[in-house]
Design a protein around this motif. Structure first.
Motif, PDB file in Angstrom:
ATOM      1  N   ASP A 184       0.826  -1.206   0.000  1.00 31.03           N
ATOM      2  CA  ASP A 184       0.000   0.000   0.000  1.00 31.03           C
ATOM      3  C   ASP A 184       0.863   1.259   0.000  1.00 31.03           C
ATOM      4  OD1 ASP A 184      -2.309  -1.480  -0.016  1.00 31.03           O
ATOM      5  OD2 ASP A 184      -2.733  -1.231   2.129  1.00 31.03           O
ATOM      6  N   GLN A 185       1.932   1.262   0.791  1.00 29.11           N
ATOM      7  CA  GLN A 185       2.817   2.422   0.834  1.00 29.11           C
ATOM      8  C   GLN A 185       3.531   2.610  -0.491  1.00 29.11           C
ATOM      9  OE1 GLN A 185       5.012   1.110   4.325  1.00 29.11           O
ATOM     10  NE2 GLN A 185       4.193   2.809   5.531  1.00 29.11           N
ATOM     11  N   LEU A 186       3.949   1.489  -1.088  1.00 37.54           N
ATOM     12  CA  LEU A 186       4.642   1.578  -2.366  1.00 37.54           C
ATOM     13  C   LEU A 186       3.699   2.064  -3.462  1.00 37.54           C
ATOM     14  CD1 LEU A 186       7.594   1.046  -3.035  1.00 37.54           C
ATOM     15  CD2 LEU A 186       6.975  -1.265  -3.746  1.00 37.54           C
ATOM     16  N   GLU A 187       2.471   1.613  -3.429  1.00 39.65           N
ATOM     17  CA  GLU A 187       1.473   2.088  -4.394  1.00 39.65           C
ATOM     18  C   GLU A 187       1.263   3.595  -4.251  1.00 39.65           C
ATOM     19  OE1 GLU A 187      -1.982  -0.243  -3.672  1.00 39.65           O
ATOM     20  OE2 GLU A 187      -1.369  -1.871  -5.012  1.00 39.65           O
ATOM     21  N   ARG A 188       1.206   4.069  -3.020  1.00 38.45           N
ATOM     22  CA  ARG A 188       1.059   5.514  -2.801  1.00 38.45           C
ATOM     23  C   ARG A 188       2.235   6.276  -3.414  1.00 38.45           C
ATOM     24  NH1 ARG A 188       1.919   8.708   2.890  1.00 38.45           N
ATOM     25  NH2 ARG A 188       1.915  10.802   1.956  1.00 38.45           N
ATOM     26  N   ALA A 189       3.442   5.739  -3.238  1.00 38.15           N
ATOM     27  CA  ALA A 189       4.626   6.413  -3.767  1.00 38.15           C
ATOM     28  C   ALA A 189       4.621   6.442  -5.291  1.00 38.15           C
ATOM     29  CB  ALA A 189       5.883   5.730  -3.253  1.00 38.15           C
ATOM     30  N   VAL A 190       4.247   5.321  -5.916  1.00 37.69           N
ATOM     31  CA  VAL A 190       4.238   5.254  -7.374  1.00 37.69           C
ATOM     32  C   VAL A 190       3.160   6.164  -7.953  1.00 37.69           C
ATOM     33  CG1 VAL A 190       3.840   3.763  -9.363  1.00 37.69           C
ATOM     34  CG2 VAL A 190       5.254   2.954  -7.478  1.00 37.69           C
ATOM     35  N   GLU A 191       1.986   6.150  -7.350  1.00 37.17           N
ATOM     36  CA  GLU A 191       0.915   7.027  -7.840  1.00 37.17           C
ATOM     37  C   GLU A 191       1.272   8.493  -7.628  1.00 37.17           C
ATOM     38  OE1 GLU A 191      -1.720   6.297  -9.754  1.00 37.17           O
ATOM     39  OE2 GLU A 191      -0.626   4.395  -9.771  1.00 37.17           O
ATOM     40  N   GLY A 192       1.951   8.768  -6.512  1.00 36.95           N
ATOM     41  CA  GLY A 192       2.419  10.129  -6.285  1.00 36.95           C
ATOM     42  C   GLY A 192       3.431  10.555  -7.330  1.00 36.95           C
ATOM     43  N   LEU A 193       4.323   9.629  -7.697  1.00 43.00           N
ATOM     44  CA  LEU A 193       5.315   9.930  -8.725  1.00 43.00           C
ATOM     45  C   LEU A 193       4.646  10.179 -10.072  1.00 43.00           C
ATOM     46  CD1 LEU A 193       8.266  10.161  -9.612  1.00 43.00           C
ATOM     47  CD2 LEU A 193       8.300   7.661  -9.895  1.00 43.00           C
ATOM     48  N   ARG A 194       3.665   9.343 -10.407  1.00 43.62           N
ATOM     49  CA  ARG A 194       2.935   9.529 -11.667  1.00 43.62           C
ATOM     50  C   ARG A 194       2.264  10.909 -11.696  1.00 43.62           C
ATOM     51  NH1 ARG A 194       0.616   6.641 -15.846  1.00 43.62           N
ATOM     52  NH2 ARG A 194       1.500   4.670 -15.090  1.00 43.62           N
ATOM     53  N   THR A 195       1.626  11.277 -10.595  1.00 42.85           N
ATOM     54  CA  THR A 195       0.962  12.579 -10.517  1.00 42.85           C
ATOM     55  C   THR A 195       1.969  13.717 -10.631  1.00 42.85           C
ATOM     56  OG1 THR A 195      -0.811  11.666  -9.142  1.00 42.85           O
ATOM     57  CG2 THR A 195      -0.497  14.048  -9.072  1.00 42.85           C
ATOM     58  N   ALA A 196       3.113  13.540  -9.979  1.00 41.43           N
ATOM     59  CA  ALA A 196       4.141  14.587 -10.002  1.00 41.43           C
ATOM     60  C   ALA A 196       4.713  14.774 -11.405  1.00 41.43           C
ATOM     61  CB  ALA A 196       5.262  14.247  -9.018  1.00 41.43           C
TER      62      ALA A 196
END
Length: 443
Positions: free
Chosen positions: A422-434
């Motif tokens: 879940d934490q890794l998914e948050r990081a990847v989605e955050g990176l995509r958004t960024a």
């Protein structure tokens, strides 16, 4: 005298103290940390952040890992220091024995120091003593430390400016940087950069080679993973010239890549292996390990460290290895496979993501300007400003990520190995958004 002595700590106060009392070494400080747990850190103003950089690949067992903290506390109650090389202590002895068990092949004897830099310099001293030779070969774009000796090995001028390294007998060879390789001309990898080691030895040395020093995965260079066969060929060439292979596992070791050691991926046993960073999950400790034959070249007085092998740090290191072998390395492998697929999707979806690469939980994406050609006409131009903007965007939204690489354009995933999906998914989605928000010059 500071007028803030009695004021409570805050982000603003800590940053002001850094400005006034610490030497200005780091230009872009990240968030101040008051406390941390697992993959989460909290600043003095109560803000929480997901940490996917783990203090430059250090807290591999997770921030404030309970088993590691308890081991250190227990040793603190016994004694803190006696100099490991004057008074033998049980934690250092037990850790050295454990390293003989978990390091590759016939590596058996360890010297303890305080950092990766010291480990690399000690390894070079040992290689010189064992071989009787003086010259060293390292990689362009490499990083081995910032003291004068290790800095001479580091293949990056941005670290060397105004410093004048003291080891003069160092030559550099091209790194195994497939994305920007000038030797394969865009075709399948031929490991030509490994064969080029032979050419550099013949043209840039005086036939007095003591060691070839490489990182099995180049962290500061930008998460550069060598192709299959590269490391074994480099070792073969080193041995052909009477030199040792020193594999710097300081950043890539201790489970980071989904194996205990990054060199395990390539079935190569180093002659000497420097280690640090993840070794004690945040306590200061470094080491280099060699076979008995090589290690016994050292004689009394050849090398020493006042604080190396500190019993508190060694107790923490023993607990760290237990935690890693207890499931964290497996987690790094499983989460890393998932992360690799997600980063590959980013590469496919965005032309500003030039390359996604890595092993385990040591991965990155290289950000580029697709409209400009890169150095020497190879691949699109690096975009350091975009990487800086992406990092800032993530930090402002509660995610800490590394920004680096030789061209300063690589987003570096190196989280605690305890990180959840879940934490890794948050990081990847955050990176995509960024990436989406900043690629056209947005903030």
């Amino acid at each position: 005298m500071s007028q803030q002595t009695d004021s409570p700590p805050s982000n603003e106060r800590v940053e002001a103290q850094y400005d006034e009392y610490l030497m200005p070494i780091w230009k872009n400080l990240n968030v101040p940390i008051k406390r941390a747990s697992g993959s989460t850190v909290e600043d003095f103003d109560g803000n929480e952040y997901l940490d996917v950089f783990s203090g430059i690949s250090v807290t591999n067992a997770g921030h404030n890992n309970e088993a590691v903290v308890e081991a250190a506390k227990a040793q603190l109650d016994e004694f803190v220091h006696g100099c490991t090389y004057v008074h033998p202590n049980q934690p250092a002895a037990a850790l050295a024995e454990r390293l003989a068990e978990v390091t590759p092949g016939d590596l058996q004897k360890t010297f303890f120091c305080n950092s990766g830099t010291e480990a690399v310099e000690g390894a070079i001293k040992l290689a010189r003593k064992y071989t009787g030779s003086k010259e060293v070969l390292a990689l362009e774009m490499s990083f081995h430390g910032r003291t004068l000796g290790s800095l001479a090995l580091t293949g990056n001028k941005s670290y060397k400016a105004d410093m004048a390294p003291t080891i003069n007998d160092v030559a550099h060879v091209a790194p195994p940087y497939a994305y920007r390789c000038q030797m394969c001309d865009g075709g399948p990898c031929s490991c030509a950069c490994a064969e080029d080691v032979e050419r550099v030895i013949e043209t840039h040395t005086a036939d007095d080679l003591a060691a070839v020093v490489v990182e099995p995965v180049m962290g500061e260079g930008g998460i550069i993973v060598p192709p299959e066969g590269w490391l074994s060929r480099v070792k073969e060439i080193a041995h052909d010239h009477g030199a040792l292979l020193v594999v710097d596992e300081v950043q890539a070791g201790y489970g980071r890549t989904g194996e205990m050691w990054a060199s395990d991926h390539f079935d190569v046993v180093p002659d000497i292996m420097p280690q640090a960073k993840g070794i004690a999950n945040g306590l200061p400790l470094g080491a280099f390990t060699a076979s008995s034959e090589v290690a016994d070249a050292f004689e009394a007085g050849d090398h020493l460290s006042t604080f190396g092998g500190n019993p508190v740090a060694c107790a923490a290191a023993l607990a760290t290895i237990d935690e890693l072998e207890g499931g964290l390395i497996e987690n790094a492998s499983e989460q890393g496979a998932w992360l690799s697929d997600r980063l590959a999707e980013l590469e496919a979806d965005y032309d500003v993501v030039g390359d996604a690469r890595g092993l385990g939980l040591m991965q990155g994406i290289e950000l580029v300007d697709p409209d400009e050609t890169g150095p020497m006409g190879v691949a699109p131009a690096p975009d350091a400003e975009l990487a800086k903007s992406v990092g800032k965007h993530l930090r402002e939204r509660g995610i800490i990520i590394g920004v680096g690489g030789f061209h300063k354009n690589v987003m570096r995933f190196q989280p605690p190995l305890s990180i959840s999906r879940d934490q890794l998914e948050r990081a990847v989605e955050g990176l995509r958004t960024a990436v989406e928000a900043t690629r056209d010059g947005g903030a």
